[in-house]
Structure formats: C-alpha cells, structure tokens
Design a protein around this motif. Structure first.
Motif, PDB file in Angstrom:
ATOM      1  N   UNK A  40       6.240   1.246   3.788  1.00  0.00           N
ATOM      2  CA  UNK A  40       5.490   0.015   3.994  1.00  0.00           C
ATOM      3  C   UNK A  40       4.642  -0.282   2.757  1.00  0.00           C
ATOM      4  N   UNK A  41       4.627  -1.536   2.345  1.00  0.00           N
ATOM      5  CA  UNK A  41       3.888  -1.921   1.142  1.00  0.00           C
ATOM      6  C   UNK A  41       2.391  -1.914   1.408  1.00  0.00           C
ATOM      7  N   UNK A  42       1.649  -1.280   0.518  1.00  0.00           N
ATOM      8  CA  UNK A  42       0.192  -1.241   0.616  1.00  0.00           C
ATOM      9  C   UNK A  42      -0.411  -1.655  -0.719  1.00  0.00           C
ATOM     10  N   UNK A  43      -1.467  -2.452  -0.645  1.00  0.00           N
ATOM     11  CA  UNK A  43      -2.218  -2.826  -1.839  1.00  0.00           C
ATOM     12  C   UNK A  43      -3.382  -1.863  -1.960  1.00  0.00           C
ATOM     13  N   UNK A  44      -3.372  -1.059  -3.004  1.00  0.00           N
ATOM     14  CA  UNK A  44      -4.406  -0.056  -3.218  1.00  0.00           C
ATOM     15  C   UNK A  44      -5.445  -0.634  -4.170  1.00  0.00           C
ATOM     16  N   UNK A  45      -6.648  -0.835  -3.632  1.00  0.00           N
ATOM     17  CA  UNK A  45      -7.719  -1.412  -4.441  1.00  0.00           C
ATOM     18  C   UNK A  45      -8.162  -0.434  -5.526  1.00  0.00           C
ATOM     19  N   UNK A  46      -8.930  -0.958  -6.447  1.00  0.00           N
ATOM     20  CA  UNK A  46      -9.422  -0.127  -7.551  1.00  0.00           C
ATOM     21  C   UNK A  46     -10.338   0.980  -7.057  1.00  0.00           C
ATOM     22  N   UNK A  47     -10.943   0.795  -5.854  1.00  0.00           N
ATOM     23  CA  UNK A  47     -11.809   1.852  -5.322  1.00  0.00           C
ATOM     24  C   UNK A  47     -11.033   2.891  -4.517  1.00  0.00           C
TER      25      UNK A  47
END
Length: 397
Positions: A40-47
C-alpha cells in the motif's frame, strides 16, 4: 517524484517527503499464519510519520500519467522487496484496470519489473482495483499475468454490479469483498444477507474469499460465517514498513476461532431446541385436527403462543389460496393481531408449499428476512387435514 506532483497543494501541506510501499499482512483463518502482504502506498513525511497516499490516485487534478508514474515508483520499490518475503508468502500489488486500458504499450510494466529484479511471478498477486477499465484490455492483461504464473485478485467485490461481468470473464483466483459493504453486513439486516450471498457466489466460482477491513472481533466472526479463507485489517495489524513475522497472529486467531466455535455450538443447540419445540407443537396441532373439517383458530393460536420466536400463522387450501387472515403474535402484549391483507393470495409457487405434495409431511423453508418485521425467519408448512395447509413463520436466531 514528478515535478507536477511536488507542486500539488495537498503534498505541500503535508511537507515534502517520500512515497513508499508499506505492507499489510493477510492472515489465513485455518492456520493463523500470514500468507501474504498487500503493498500500500504511504506518504512518509519529513518527520518520519506515514499517511495513506490513496488520495493521490483519486484526485482529478493529477493526470493519469502522473498517477501511473507515482504508482509504478511505489510498485517498483515493493517488487524489490519480494526477495525479503518470509517463506511461503506472496506479495499483493494493486493495479488499476483503467491504466491498463489506456496503455499503448504491448508490454506490462509489472512483468518487466519482475524480470528486471529476478522475482518469481508465482510469489506475486495482482489485485485489480476500481473495476472500470475496458474489459477486453483487462482480459488480455490478465491472460499475460496468468501465463507468467501470477495469481489474480479482484478488489472491492460487491461495490458495483458491473463487477459481475468481471468475475465471469476473468475467473479470479481471489475475491476481496467490498470493505464498506462487509462492515455494514456485520451489523446485520439486509446487508448481512447481501454479503452472505456474495460470499456464496465467490465460493461457487472457485475463488478464495478475503475479507479486508476487519477491525473488531464481531467482524472476524461475521467473516467466518461468510466462509472467508483469509482476512486483513486493524484487528491484526495496519500496514507496516517491514514484513511482520508469519506467526505474529497465530495465537490471536486460535483464540478467536475457539470463541467462534463455542458461540456457534451454543447457537446450534439453541436453534435445534427451537426446531424440536416447533415440530412437537405442530404435531399436536395436526393430531387435534385429524377429526375436524375446519381450522380451529383458537386452538392453533393458544398452542403456538407457547412457542419461542413465533411471528405468525395462516392457512391455505391445497390449491395454494390463503383462506384465513394472518395472525401475527405480539411479544409485548401477548396478543394475536388479525390482518386480512394477504387473504386470497396464492402461495402454491413457494417451495415450502409445493414440496408438501412430493411426499414431505412438513417442510421448513430456507432462512429469509421477513418483510414486515425485518427479522430473519423460516416458514414451516404442514398439511393438517385434506383441505388445510397450515403455515407458521418463526424467527430464527
């Protein structure tokens, strides 16, 4: 990441980061072991926090070409990790049939990536989502996937009637029930019957049933009643960046299976007693009427009022025509309510009616949802005299 995506306002709100595949385990009911992982696609933030990137693939402001590039980037990262899969497991990759239908290339990018990274296609499941592409193109792609050894799954089955032609044409190995419909069905009512019917269809088609979005024990039990072979959802685990251990949920599933067994055993015993009481009661009614030429409404109502779960009774001639009113029993007041609405209706076309004339002394119908009470019930019919067919509707548990 494509330049146009970096300028997308939603991503700017999130803060620049990376799109990565996370993996949600798919758990086999019979063994409790993890048998697969859905990428599943996840957007990993800079934090370092991760959020679902699903909205990117439904946003009309993002072009199909950009969506395809995003998807293939995540898919390539996932395919590179197939070699790290635990033994005897597969990876599920989501692919939009719409993108297959607009592709001008004769090759399939997923097959090219498997070849590029030396991945055995037999360790991969292609899950077709958003079934709105051209069926001819989809069928051709599925044929290529299958020839390579990939298994085919259909996602969100039951979300739209158009999927029935997909099942017929594609003959998927795996069918995932629509998560929203499944969760609604777990609450009971009409949706429960719809989901159970869809599950029966899946079973008869030879496909493996997967229930996703399983979040509670009640939903787990409902999935078992539907005949699910595999489940996934927050009851077990969200999608994680690394593969969870195959045995991570074995004990949890074993406990849930044991509870389900006890529940079903108790329910079966309760139902069996209810049917035994029902048959003894109607036998008493039948014996009382052997020397009578007409229906004794008072005797029938008094006798049936002691029966647990009684809804109503009525009577018809052997030709099928109902000649009495409906007598509905009110649990609250303990009073029989007479209603002439169905008097004169003909029920000869109902299986529980005509089966009486094929040598059966009594016939109990399959379970259905009663229109007036919306309760699950069955109809028992029996011939108590030469000219009287008694029918009794009883609530089932």
């Amino acid at each position: 990441m494509p330049e146009g995506i970096l300028n997308h306002p939603d991503l700017l709100t999130e803060g620049h980061g990376d799109l990565k595949p996370f993996f949600q385990p798919i758990v086999e009911v019979s063994s409790g072991k993890v048998t697969g992982y859905e990428a599943l696609a996840r957007f990993v933030r800079s934090d370092g926090t991760a959020v679902s990137a699903g909205y990117l693939f439904t946003d009309s402001r993002i072009s199909i070409e950009d969506k395809k590039r995003l998807d293939r980037s995540v898919r390539e990262q996932a395919i590179q990790k197939v070699h790290q899969l635990p033994e005897h497991t597969r990876m599920t990759l989501n692919i939009s049939p719409q993108w297959l239908s607009v592709s001008s290339s004769k090759s399939l990018p997923t097959l090219d990536l498997l070849l590029k990274y030396g991945v055995d296609p037999r360790r991969v499941v292609v899950e077709l989502v958003e079934m709105n592409g051209d069926l001819s193109c989809i069928s051709q792609a599925v044929a290529k996937y299958r020839k390579a050894g990939i298994r085919i799954a259909i996602d969100d089955f039951g979300a739209g009637f158009s999927q029935f032609d997909r099942v017929i044409a594609l003959e998927p190995d795996i069918i995932k029930l629509d998560m929203r419909l499944f969760q609604q069905g777990a609450q009971g009512g009409v949706a429960e019957y719809v989901v159970e019917s869809l599950a029966t269809l899946c079973t008869k088609s030879g496909a493996v049933i997967v229930c996703e979005g399983v979040e509670t024990e009640e939903e787990f039990y409902f999935a078992l009643r539907c005949g699910a072979h595999h489940m996934q959802g927050f009851l077990f685990s969200p999608a994680t960046e690394e593969f969870v251990d195959r045995e991570a949920f074995s004990h949890q599933v074993a406990v849930l299976r044991a509870r389900f067994f006890e529940q079903q055993k108790e329910q079966f015993c309760k139902t069996r007693k209810q049917y035994q009481d029902l048959y003894r009661t109607v036998e008493l009614i039948s014996n009382q009427h052997k020397i009578m030429d007409q229906l004794d409404i008072e005797f029938v109502s008094t006798t049936l009022s002691h029966l647990d779960g009684i809804i109503r009774f009525y009577a018809a001639h052997p030709t099928g025509e109902q000649f009495t009113a409906n007598y509905d029993y009110s649990k609250t007041t303990g009073v029989w309510i007479k209603g002439d609405r169905f008097k004169g209706y003909n029920w000869s076309w109902r299986p529980y009616f005509y089966q009486l004339f094929a040598g059966e002394s009594t016939v109990l119908s399959p379970r259905y949802l009663d229109i007036d009470t919306t309760k699950p019930c069955k109809t028992l019919s029996l011939q108590i005299t030469e000219n009287i067919i008694l029918m009794v509707d009883i609530e089932v548990y």
